[in-house]
Design a protein around this motif. Structure first.
Motif, PDB file in Angstrom:
ATOM      1  N   TYR A 135       0.872  -1.183   0.000  1.00 27.65           N
ATOM      2  CA  TYR A 135       0.000   0.000   0.000  1.00 27.65           C
ATOM      3  C   TYR A 135       0.907   1.230   0.000  1.00 27.65           C
ATOM      4  O   TYR A 135       1.771   1.379   0.873  1.00 27.65           O
ATOM      5  N   ILE A 136       0.716   2.116  -0.977  1.00 25.63           N
ATOM      6  CA  ILE A 136       1.551   3.317  -1.094  1.00 25.63           C
ATOM      7  C   ILE A 136       0.657   4.548  -1.104  1.00 25.63           C
ATOM      8  O   ILE A 136      -0.287   4.633  -1.908  1.00 25.63           O
ATOM      9  N   ASN A 137       0.940   5.487  -0.222  1.00 25.83           N
ATOM     10  CA  ASN A 137       0.278   6.793  -0.232  1.00 25.83           C
ATOM     11  C   ASN A 137       1.367   7.828  -0.484  1.00 25.83           C
ATOM     12  O   ASN A 137       2.288   7.974   0.324  1.00 25.83           O
ATOM     13  N   ILE A 138       1.295   8.532  -1.613  1.00 18.69           N
ATOM     14  CA  ILE A 138       2.407   9.410  -1.992  1.00 18.69           C
ATOM     15  C   ILE A 138       1.886  10.730  -2.547  1.00 18.69           C
ATOM     16  O   ILE A 138       0.834  10.787  -3.191  1.00 18.69           O
ATOM     17  N   PHE A 139       2.644  11.788  -2.299  1.00 22.60           N
ATOM     18  CA  PHE A 139       2.266  13.131  -2.745  1.00 22.60           C
ATOM     19  C   PHE A 139       2.870  13.437  -4.108  1.00 22.60           C
ATOM     20  O   PHE A 139       2.181  13.850  -5.037  1.00 22.60           O
ATOM     21  N   LEU A 140       4.154  13.224  -4.248  1.00 21.76           N
ATOM     22  CA  LEU A 140       4.879  13.599  -5.464  1.00 21.76           C
ATOM     23  C   LEU A 140       5.613  12.378  -6.005  1.00 21.76           C
ATOM     24  O   LEU A 140       6.274  11.656  -5.252  1.00 21.76           O
ATOM     25  N   GLY A 161       2.181 -11.639  -8.531  1.00 25.65           N
ATOM     26  CA  GLY A 161       0.943 -11.859  -7.805  1.00 25.65           C
ATOM     27  C   GLY A 161       0.706 -10.970  -6.607  1.00 25.65           C
ATOM     28  O   GLY A 161      -0.326 -11.096  -5.941  1.00 25.65           O
ATOM     29  N   ALA A 162       1.630 -10.066  -6.308  1.00 25.28           N
ATOM     30  CA  ALA A 162       1.427  -9.153  -5.179  1.00 25.28           C
ATOM     31  C   ALA A 162       0.252  -8.223  -5.467  1.00 25.28           C
ATOM     32  O   ALA A 162       0.076  -7.753  -6.599  1.00 25.28           O
ATOM     33  N   LYS A 163      -0.551  -7.966  -4.450  1.00 25.10           N
ATOM     34  CA  LYS A 163      -1.671  -7.035  -4.565  1.00 25.10           C
ATOM     35  C   LYS A 163      -1.202  -5.655  -4.116  1.00 25.10           C
ATOM     36  O   LYS A 163      -0.715  -5.500  -2.989  1.00 25.10           O
ATOM     37  N   ILE A 164      -1.379  -4.672  -4.979  1.00 29.22           N
ATOM     38  CA  ILE A 164      -0.801  -3.350  -4.744  1.00 29.22           C
ATOM     39  C   ILE A 164      -1.877  -2.279  -4.839  1.00 29.22           C
ATOM     40  O   ILE A 164      -2.710  -2.296  -5.748  1.00 29.22           O
ATOM     41  N   THR A 165      -1.843  -1.339  -3.907  1.00 28.83           N
ATOM     42  CA  THR A 165      -2.689  -0.148  -3.957  1.00 28.83           C
ATOM     43  C   THR A 165      -1.792   1.081  -3.965  1.00 28.83           C
ATOM     44  O   THR A 165      -0.904   1.210  -3.117  1.00 28.83           O
ATOM     45  N   ILE A 166      -2.010   1.963  -4.927  1.00 29.86           N
ATOM     46  CA  ILE A 166      -1.268   3.226  -5.012  1.00 29.86           C
ATOM     47  C   ILE A 166      -2.268   4.365  -4.885  1.00 29.86           C
ATOM     48  O   ILE A 166      -3.203   4.474  -5.685  1.00 29.86           O
ATOM     49  N   VAL A 167      -2.092   5.200  -3.882  1.00 30.82           N
ATOM     50  CA  VAL A 167      -2.935   6.381  -3.690  1.00 30.82           C
ATOM     51  C   VAL A 167      -2.072   7.599  -3.988  1.00 30.82           C
ATOM     52  O   VAL A 167      -1.159   7.922  -3.229  1.00 30.82           O
ATOM     53  N   TYR A 234      -5.171   1.703  -8.586  1.00 22.38           N
ATOM     54  CA  TYR A 234      -4.618   3.059  -8.620  1.00 22.38           C
ATOM     55  C   TYR A 234      -5.725   4.061  -8.299  1.00 22.38           C
ATOM     56  O   TYR A 234      -6.777   4.066  -8.936  1.00 22.38           O
ATOM     57  N   ILE A 235      -5.474   4.897  -7.293  1.00 25.63           N
ATOM     58  CA  ILE A 235      -6.459   5.893  -6.838  1.00 25.63           C
ATOM     59  C   ILE A 235      -5.820   7.269  -6.943  1.00 25.63           C
ATOM     60  O   ILE A 235      -4.727   7.503  -6.422  1.00 25.63           O
ATOM     61  N   GLU A 236      -6.509   8.188  -7.596  1.00 22.63           N
ATOM     62  CA  GLU A 236      -5.969   9.532  -7.806  1.00 22.63           C
ATOM     63  C   GLU A 236      -7.041  10.575  -7.526  1.00 22.63           C
ATOM     64  O   GLU A 236      -8.222  10.342  -7.764  1.00 22.63           O
ATOM     65  N   GLY A 237      -6.621  11.720  -6.997  1.00 27.97           N
ATOM     66  CA  GLY A 237      -7.557  12.810  -6.776  1.00 27.97           C
ATOM     67  C   GLY A 237      -6.875  13.983  -6.108  1.00 27.97           C
ATOM     68  O   GLY A 237      -5.745  13.870  -5.622  1.00 27.97           O
ATOM     69  N   GLU A 238      -7.558  15.112  -6.098  1.00 30.71           N
ATOM     70  CA  GLU A 238      -7.032  16.298  -5.413  1.00 30.71           C
ATOM     71  C   GLU A 238      -7.385  16.185  -3.932  1.00 30.71           C
ATOM     72  O   GLU A 238      -8.334  16.802  -3.448  1.00 30.71           O
ATOM     73  N   ARG A 239      -6.617  15.400  -3.205  1.00 32.77           N
ATOM     74  CA  ARG A 239      -6.915  15.082  -1.816  1.00 32.77           C
ATOM     75  C   ARG A 239      -6.203  16.012  -0.837  1.00 32.77           C
ATOM     76  O   ARG A 239      -6.458  15.989   0.348  1.00 32.77           O
TER      77      ARG A 239
END
Length: 477
Positions: A135-140, A161-167, A234-239
């Motif tokens: 799980y990755i939460n990143i700004f830049l 096979g790794a399950k990955i989430t990128i925010v 992959y999740i993207e937005g002006e958070r």
């Protein structure tokens, strides 16, 4: 009514519920978290003498903490600070849970300080190569050597096979387009009008000879492969989330101030991350559970401190925690920080020095942005303290770290700057460690000492020059 004690199969002393009383946490609130129970035990232990009922309640909480830790971690983990652990050992010398907690040490003993990008990205890549979930939460995230290296490793992980989430926060694209090579890894299609305006304004206000001149984006198939891979969400937005953290296998956490880009990985930007392994802490990070309430002095030796911004509103904890640390300081306070500017923070630093506490501030000699505002803040601090109990260290390179230590005991660090954006506008993630005897605290104090030795020190305002008009404009950003 005093509880009666019975011995279970595991040999622990268990409070036996008397008639009309609920057993275990039914009586105390079943929804309480491990940290709530640590807090409750610590509050009870502040009393010089405990009643039998209170002793029983402490033991129930200890059992529940133990059960939860064994279920989550496979072993008992202690989040108690050293002084609380000593009291528990004195009160319950034969309790096997207390003995096991004391033997294993506190959570603070398991936190590693990662200094600069070479060390931090080595650990990030190593974890990516072995993790089953990421799980990755990143700004830049820049489209440069480092950005592509991380992407390639993630693609390999997903292929196996790794399950990955990128925010990924789209707001970070403002700086991806405005600085360095001006190549964004994920935002190739451009920024929204509001973000584009901010990026153009920054690009025009700050000029650097080593920056690219064109913002035209070069194609990169890696980004689309990551976005479209069946094992990657992959999740993207002006958070407006400035936090940077990685969670591997729901347990190993790496968090701090580093974005994904060459300036971080190469060490051009001096910065920090921390690494530790705890499912309890990883869950707490994902849920955004940290300090709460008016009393910010949590009893756990390690905890998160958040700024949380959402549609429901703001819940900002980082500035109150900093102000509390200023009041808590007894001897000395060292602040290593990329960007200043929050008025309340500046006032608190001044008041801390005025009451006789030694305050050392380390900041970049020339910051990539906000440099004139930094210097205006430092000038004011020097003027209002007369330079008494104060030293200003201008680090020769770019300090991007946000690292604060008080009395060689409390460390406060993470993603949050002490400017208005970091204290009032952006979601942030900091970590608070309260343990003067652990390896992590020793590493922090040693590193701060090294950074002071590398820096030029001043004690009076005439040593500072800056553009007052630019400083005012930066304060309004």
């Amino acid at each position: 009514m005093s509880p009666v004690f019975e011995t279970g199969n595991n040999g622990r002393d268990k409070p036996k519920a008397a008639a009309g009383e609920a057993s275990r946490s039914d009586a105390f609130g079943e929804s309480m978290s491990v940290f709530d129970k640590v807090e409750a035990i610590t509050a009870m232990l502040k009393k010089e003498i405990l009643t039998n009922a209170e002793r029983g309640r402490v033991q129930i909480f200890l059992e529940e903490i133990n059960d939860e830790m064994k279920k989550r971690e496979g072993k008992v983990e202690s989040f108690f600070r050293d002084d609380v652990m000593k009291r528990l050992k004195a009160l319950f010398p034969k309790n096997p849970i207390v003995a096991e907690m004391a033997k294993g040490g506190g959570m603070a003993d398991k936190v590693d300080l990662l200094v600069d990008g070479k060390e931090a990205f080595q650990r990030i890549i190593e974890n990516i190569r072995t993790a089953k979930t990421i799980y990755i939460n990143i700004f830049l995230w820049r489209d440069d050597k480092t950005g592509n290296e991380v992407a390639r490793e993630l693609l390999k992980a997903a292929d196996r096979g790794a399950k990955i989430t990128i925010v990924k926060d789209a707001v970070g694209g403002v700086f991806e387009y405005a600085e360095k090579g001006k190549q964004s890894f994920f935002h190739k299609a451009g920024l929204g009008l509001g973000l584009k305006f901010k990026s153009d304004r920054i690009d025009g206000f700050y000029t650097n000879q080593d920056e690219a001149t064109s913002k035209e984006q070069k194609s990169n198939d890696l980004a689309s492969k990551l976005r479209n891979h069946p094992n990657i969400t992959y999740i993207e937005g002006e958070r407006n989330d400035h936090s940077k953290y990685y969670i591997f296998d729901g347990k190993t956490v790496i968090t701090g101030g580093m974005n994904i880009g060459d300036e971080y990985a190469s060490g051009e930007f001096h910065d920090y991350m921390v690494e530790f392994s705890s499912q309890t802490m990883a869950d707490r990070l994902l849920k955004g559970e940290g300090l709460s309430g008016e009393e910010m002095g949590r009893s756990a030796d390690v905890d998160f401190v958040f700024n949380k911004k959402s549609n429901a509103g703001k819940e900002f904890e980082i500035k109150p925690k900093f102000l509390e640390l200023c009041k808590k300081a007894k001897n000395n306070m060292t602040i290593e920080m990329a960007y200043f500017g929050d008025e309340d923070v500046t006032n608190a630093i001044i008041e801390t020095a005025k009451r006789g506490i030694r305050v050392d501030i380390i900041l970049p000699k020339t910051a990539n942005v906000g440099d004139d505002l930094n210097k205006r803040v430092i000038e004011r601090i020097l003027e209002e303290t007369g330079g008494n109990n104060l030293s200003i260290y201008f680090y020769p390179g770019m300090v991007h770290g946000k690292l604060i230590n008080v009395d060689g005991e409390y460390t406060f660090m993470g993603s949050a700057n002490l400017n208005n954006q970091g204290t009032k506008e952006l979601s942030e993630t900091n970590i608070f460690v309260a343990d003067k005897d652990c390896k992590f605290t020793s590493e922090v104090t040693r590193q701060l000492k090294e950074d002071k030795a590398k820096s030029g020190v001043i004690h009076s305002p005439p040593s500072i020059t800056y553009d007052k008009v630019r400083a005012q404009l930066e304060s309004m950003a």
